[in-house]
Motif scaffolding. Sequence first.
Motif, PDB file in Angstrom:
ATOM      1  N   PRO A 630       4.243  47.132  42.575  1.00 53.35           N
ATOM      2  CA  PRO A 630       3.820  48.428  43.117  1.00 53.35           C
ATOM      3  C   PRO A 630       4.007  49.507  42.051  1.00 53.35           C
ATOM      4  CG  PRO A 630       5.505  47.361  44.496  1.00 53.35           C
ATOM      5  CD  PRO A 630       5.483  46.650  43.183  1.00 53.35           C
ATOM      6  N   ASP A 631       3.019  50.377  41.888  1.00 53.67           N
ATOM      7  CA  ASP A 631       3.182  51.464  40.916  1.00 53.67           C
ATOM      8  C   ASP A 631       4.362  52.356  41.281  1.00 53.67           C
ATOM      9  OD1 ASP A 631       0.999  50.561  39.571  1.00 53.67           O
ATOM     10  OD2 ASP A 631      -0.403  52.030  40.374  1.00 53.67           O
ATOM     11  N   ILE A 632       4.509  52.634  42.572  1.00 54.60           N
ATOM     12  CA  ILE A 632       5.533  53.564  43.036  1.00 54.60           C
ATOM     13  C   ILE A 632       6.379  52.904  44.115  1.00 54.60           C
ATOM     14  CG2 ILE A 632       5.960  55.748  44.270  1.00 54.60           C
ATOM     15  CD1 ILE A 632       3.424  56.832  42.971  1.00 54.60           C
ATOM     16  N   ILE A 633       7.685  53.004  43.959  1.00 59.81           N
ATOM     17  CA  ILE A 633       8.638  52.648  45.017  1.00 59.81           C
ATOM     18  C   ILE A 633       9.547  53.861  45.198  1.00 59.81           C
ATOM     19  CG2 ILE A 633      10.495  51.114  45.742  1.00 59.81           C
ATOM     20  CD1 ILE A 633       9.290  48.941  44.005  1.00 59.81           C
ATOM     21  N   PHE A 634       9.604  54.355  46.408  1.00 58.09           N
ATOM     22  CA  PHE A 634      10.329  55.595  46.660  1.00 58.09           C
ATOM     23  C   PHE A 634      11.131  55.486  47.950  1.00 58.09           C
ATOM     24  CE2 PHE A 634      10.173  59.645  49.084  1.00 58.09           C
ATOM     25  CZ  PHE A 634      11.121  60.328  48.339  1.00 58.09           C
ATOM     26  N   LYS A 635      12.376  55.929  47.894  1.00 56.51           N
ATOM     27  CA  LYS A 635      13.215  55.994  49.080  1.00 56.51           C
ATOM     28  C   LYS A 635      13.959  57.323  49.074  1.00 56.51           C
ATOM     29  CE  LYS A 635      14.060  50.992  49.219  1.00 56.51           C
ATOM     30  NZ  LYS A 635      13.524  50.651  47.900  1.00 56.51           N
ATOM     31  N   THR A 636      14.133  57.860  50.245  1.00 57.22           N
ATOM     32  CA  THR A 636      14.956  59.059  50.386  1.00 57.22           C
ATOM     33  C   THR A 636      15.700  58.958  51.700  1.00 57.22           C
ATOM     34  OG1 THR A 636      14.976  61.473  50.274  1.00 57.22           O
ATOM     35  CG2 THR A 636      13.215  60.473  51.550  1.00 57.22           C
ATOM     36  N   GLY A 637      16.819  59.635  51.784  1.00 59.42           N
ATOM     37  CA  GLY A 637      17.605  59.518  52.997  1.00 59.42           C
ATOM     38  C   GLY A 637      18.597  60.646  53.159  1.00 59.42           C
ATOM     39  N   LYS A 674      -4.855  41.966  48.228  1.00 58.82           N
ATOM     40  CA  LYS A 674      -4.073  43.198  48.107  1.00 58.82           C
ATOM     41  C   LYS A 674      -3.000  43.247  49.190  1.00 58.82           C
ATOM     42  CE  LYS A 674      -5.930  47.048  49.452  1.00 58.82           C
ATOM     43  NZ  LYS A 674      -6.800  48.244  49.546  1.00 58.82           N
ATOM     44  N   ILE A 675      -1.825  43.738  48.813  1.00 58.11           N
ATOM     45  CA  ILE A 675      -0.807  44.115  49.791  1.00 58.11           C
ATOM     46  C   ILE A 675      -0.846  45.632  49.879  1.00 58.11           C
ATOM     47  CG2 ILE A 675       1.658  44.139  50.356  1.00 58.11           C
ATOM     48  CD1 ILE A 675       1.951  41.557  48.801  1.00 58.11           C
ATOM     49  N   PRO A 676      -1.332  46.185  50.986  1.00 60.57           N
ATOM     50  CA  PRO A 676      -1.490  47.646  51.068  1.00 60.57           C
ATOM     51  C   PRO A 676      -0.144  48.359  51.004  1.00 60.57           C
ATOM     52  CG  PRO A 676      -2.717  46.516  52.805  1.00 60.57           C
ATOM     53  CD  PRO A 676      -1.822  45.501  52.184  1.00 60.57           C
ATOM     54  N   ALA A 677      -0.188  49.624  50.582  1.00 64.21           N
ATOM     55  CA  ALA A 677       1.017  50.458  50.588  1.00 64.21           C
ATOM     56  C   ALA A 677       1.538  50.587  52.012  1.00 64.21           C
ATOM     57  CB  ALA A 677       0.705  51.829  49.995  1.00 64.21           C
ATOM     58  N   TYR A 678       2.834  50.731  52.146  1.00 65.46           N
ATOM     59  CA  TYR A 678       3.432  50.891  53.472  1.00 65.46           C
ATOM     60  C   TYR A 678       4.646  51.803  53.378  1.00 65.46           C
ATOM     61  CZ  TYR A 678       6.598  47.235  51.726  1.00 65.46           C
ATOM     62  OH  TYR A 678       7.482  46.513  50.970  1.00 65.46           O
ATOM     63  N   HIS A 679       4.996  52.426  54.499  1.00 74.51           N
ATOM     64  CA  HIS A 679       6.206  53.257  54.546  1.00 74.51           C
ATOM     65  C   HIS A 679       6.934  52.991  55.853  1.00 74.51           C
ATOM     66  CE1 HIS A 679       4.026  56.096  57.219  1.00 74.51           C
ATOM     67  NE2 HIS A 679       3.016  55.927  56.371  1.00 74.51           N
TER      68      HIS A 679
END
Length: 736
Positions: A630-637, A674-679
């Motif tokens: 994945p180009d971007i992996i992002f987590k916030t909390g 493709k594995i689509p982006a998910y959140h």
Amino acid sequence: MKFNILISASLCACAVAAFGQDTTHIRNLDSVIVRRNEGKAGFSHLHDVEGTSIYAGKKTEVIVLKDVVANTATNNPRQVYGKVAGLNIWENDGAGIQLAIGGRGLSPNRVANFNTRQNGYDISADALGYPESYYTPPVELMDRIEIVRGAASLQYGTQFGGMINFKLHEGPTDKKFSLTERATAGSWGFFNSSTSIGGTVKKWNYYAFYQHKSGNGWRPNAEFNTNTAYGSLTYKANEKLAVTFQYTFMDYLAHQPGGLTDADFAKDPHQSVRARNWFRVNWNLGAVMLDYKINSHLQFNTRFFGLMARRDALGILTFIDRVDNGETDRDLYKDHYQNWGNESRLLYNYNIGKVASTLLLGFRYYQGHTDREQGFGNNGTTGHGNDFSFTPALQTDTLRYSDYIFPERNTAVFAENIFRITSRFSIIPGVRFEHLVTKADGNYTNVAFDLAGNPIDPQKVMDNKINRRSFVIGGVGATYQVRNDIQVYANFSQNYKAINFNDLRTLNPNLRVDSALHDEKGYSADAGIRKTAGVLRFDVSLFMINYNNKIGSILSVDPQTSIIYNLRTNVSQSRHIGVESYVEADIWKWIAGDNAKTSVSIFSNFSYLSAKYVNSKEKVIEGRKVEFVPDIIFKTGLMVRRNKWTASYQFAYTGQQFTDATNAVFTANAIDGKIPAYHIMDLSAEYTFSKMISLYGSVNNLANTMYFTRRADSYPGPGIVPSDARSFYLTLQLKL
């Protein structure tokens, strides 16, 4: 949405930095102390020297589990590893039976691109030839998780990903007896029960743990039952000498609902089109360790470890777009693993003039033996149960039988040294010598097919291979201590990864292996800056991984039968370049001071990665993205602590990725695409009634998102493996 959250979290952290902070209370701690006085962030890093290991100049992360508010009963990796930047996570099941994480563009499959350890010794099926981890310690058993990135290759083996070490609980040193009971109930019949005891009696420290976990799973045909036991006994003869004995047992049986096509997933992700797939694992792991402090300058550690285990997989591996009418033979894969090894380390602290330096010398010997059979299961055409035995007269009747043994040996010698040039600046060179011997001895059935797909003239083929190689890899790191709590680090290390048993021989209709496949070689590099104390903490780094002959999958078509399959081969040179960042700030303590009873922490975890194939002979993949990247992996909390209450919220985003080197968007059998982006959002909370009683609750996948993290070419698929819908869990803990 994802970028707004990232910017908001980062601005909060930067605001704290802009107003400054009081650093007068920051202090250096003795490197042998495990529980550091670093607040309750649940996230830290390894010191330059710990025990008989050197971590100076390396990208390291430590997850302190007692300070993590997460669903530990299900080993939820999104929450447990939430603050570790750049991890791509595959979700094989909702119970967390198998861990599947990869970093920096490396496949997450069973943590195979990390050297995976428990208390410092190997736990994978075969550390050299089949480094996949079917066993992962329950999070309830862990004290902390230590992660060292690619530069770990010099001390812990040559994997590109680095090393993960699960440090398990020990018995308390101030009590003769302690007891912890935990019971968890959750969605879809989930039940988890764990019991642990521990203490110290005279010179003996003991700890024992047992866990039972069962449930029905979100999808049909997804029930599971697992049991894990662990025991540790340490005899401390005196202040210098300690001997430890440890044993781990794990056994589980899982019914697997199989994969789905893209159309099936779009219609109903909950459905299952496979009712006859089963998976069974049995793990027996033992270790004996000796720690000896020879004098104030010299420490010695040696650890002997061994594994006796098996893995059985039974089910339908033909393409998921073909209906299982109950009359198709089931594939059966059986592995038996027997391996043992020793790793010994000597750490020496000495002076060059008036400046202290540290030398590490190490030796490793490893011997593995794997028996692997593949064929048809008994009652294959009529059976629906979990009979893991082969069809009678298999060797003469089946077209898909193979029987192999894979023995191998590994001898390694390694050294690293911290040269402290000044009180702030250090250089850390290292070198490792490896000698590898891998063998394959067995037979398989060679079958040609006519245009209608019918077998022609099957022949039994004897196969014997041996591969010996020796090589030296090296690296160098550097650190600069800007101030007590801020450090700049950098490193460069060569890496090497041997081909595994699946690459030598596999009978998977969805996968074919290039007979000329050879080992992977390359290097990795890091440069970063981290702040480890105070109301603001961060770790920001740049990295690069270079493969000269990366093994990958190319979507291919059989010219005779038009069957689509994955060709596993040395695809090309690949180059992975990226940035990883972790920022966390306790906003409330910045406002109210360190003595505030309330804590409100915000963290942001962001990685950007560009991984492409370069200098390829195959035009179809030149310049394409590397699979599982994945180009971007992002987590916030957000985490709030107030008196007896603690609550945490986490948002996780993973960008789109592909599953093969051609970057296919869609295939009819759903193995590639493709594995689509998910959140995903998760919410957890805990309340401590007293020192004895605590209550924990969590809601996973808060928004009930329908998504998937992987396409499998074998178990637990093949095809799309849907992730779980929204689920609820409640845990009661009693501690004496």
